[in-house]
Enzyme design. Sequence first.
Site, PDB file in Angstrom:
ATOM      1  N   ASP B  53      -4.453  -5.228   2.365  1.00  0.00           N
ATOM      2  CA  ASP B  53      -4.899  -5.752   1.069  1.00  0.00           C
ATOM      3  C   ASP B  53      -3.945  -6.807   0.517  1.00  0.00           C
ATOM      4  OD1 ASP B  53      -7.237  -4.376   0.687  1.00  0.00           O
ATOM      5  OD2 ASP B  53      -6.284  -2.664  -0.296  1.00  0.00           O
ATOM      6  N   TYR B 112       3.010   3.109   8.734  1.00  0.00           N
ATOM      7  CA  TYR B 112       3.186   2.393   7.472  1.00  0.00           C
ATOM      8  C   TYR B 112       4.475   2.847   6.795  1.00  0.00           C
ATOM      9  CZ  TYR B 112      -1.554   0.423   7.293  1.00  0.00           C
ATOM     10  OH  TYR B 112      -2.687  -0.302   7.531  1.00  0.00           O
TER      11      TYR B 112
END
Lengths: 247, 247
Positions: B53, B112
């Site tokens: 994003d 992540y």
Amino acid sequence: MPRRLKIIVAYDGAAFAGWQSQLHRKTVQDELERAFQKIGGEGFRVHGAGRTDTGVHAFGQCAHVDLPTRKMSGERWMSALNAILPATIRVLRARYVSQNFHARFSAKGQLYRYRIWAAPILPPFEFGRAWHISSPVDVDLLKAAGEKFVGKHDFAAFAANRGKKEDSTVRTIRSIRVRNKGPLVAIEVAGDGFLYKMVRMMVGAMVRVALSKAEVDEIVSRLKSARAAGLRFVAPAEGLCLVKIWY
Amino acid sequence: MPRRLKIIVAYDGAAFAGWQSQLHRKTVQDELERAFQKIGGEGFRVHGAGRTDTGVHAFGQCAHVDLPTRKMSGERWMSALNAILPATIRVLRARYVSQNFHARFSAKGQLYRYRIWAAPILPPFEFGRAWHISSPVDVDLLKAAGEKFVGKHDFAAFAANRGKKEDSTVRTIRSIRVRNKGPLVAIEVAGDGFLYKMVRMMVGAMVRVALSKAEVDEIVSRLKSARAAGLRFVAPAEGLCLVKIWY
């Protein structure tokens, strides 16, 4: 009762046209003065210890401001300023000091850190925060070159002419520390004071030695010559950070 | 002879409106496709492993591209791309792979990292690179909350609806590691795959526990409910970084 406020300021130099106030350009001093005025009215003047150039960062810039009253605590000034300032400038400490204190003239020494990223590719997160050198840098040569600067010397050959005569170009370098971790090389220079662009010209000369483009002795002879040497080997601004001012 | 090029890409998410191609907005995919086209002509399509994003960073995003010829080596493509791309995107590796390889569908897992800066003041250099939380974060509670996610669960309650039905909302989290050093807290989440905004919703829930705004059991019951929970507690994008894709 003293109304002089001493502040310690950190900023990301990439976001500003340097420290010093300028017409039509965004500078750290202007942002700070605007923030003080928003809180306390007109006429604030922020006196900084070191005038960092465009792109040069600070962890511990120091400045003082004379306030009209002492109604607000240092803590409250700090919070109020940080609420107004852009996130790229932060006031880290604020406390009242004696009227004898002057951010610039009371300073006894400064510590600068210069960061080099020596690898073929500069990671996106280091962009604007380190000098990218694609070839490997010989850290031992860098240290040997740095040692030549330590002590009291006439640094005329390692200063850019700011268009005005400096009273004296003699300065004392207390220490130069070189560390490296992977592709990152950090050079820490501590001294009693620095001429315009002096750290960047010192680093430029050191890197030339480390890349075998110059001999260590060249630094010695340039120091001895004490003659202005032009701006050929100035390390770029983005690698430099003003870490600390001593009083 | 395969003409599929696999690239590993790092980028500073602050500079882009996310990975995926968009009209009138600067995205990482668009910048890469433009760079490929500048070198090799029209019609390149870059297939990324994960659609990060706006604001989300990457150290090790992976993508593949089908090239019309195999005239240039991976090394040369890398240099040519980096010469054209903005400094906020870097191609770290490039090599030819089999036509069976697909950046997205061949992926076996992802790592992540989420960074939190827990202190009253966010340093300018952490702006856009960490979630600023002014109050102290209880790292032990953070770890306890994280453990509840490890294993195979239906993550429907930790996913944002992207407007399309996911085939399955069951995912396996391999591990969650929480480390801290001073005000910096890093949460590393490894899993076989992630739903839309899943890491940020997991971190949001963990931080609520660490700030004593929720009980650890709330995570367990939300996982069991397997019902979409809205976007109330999504950790901000700027703290997130796609570190690695496994194949």
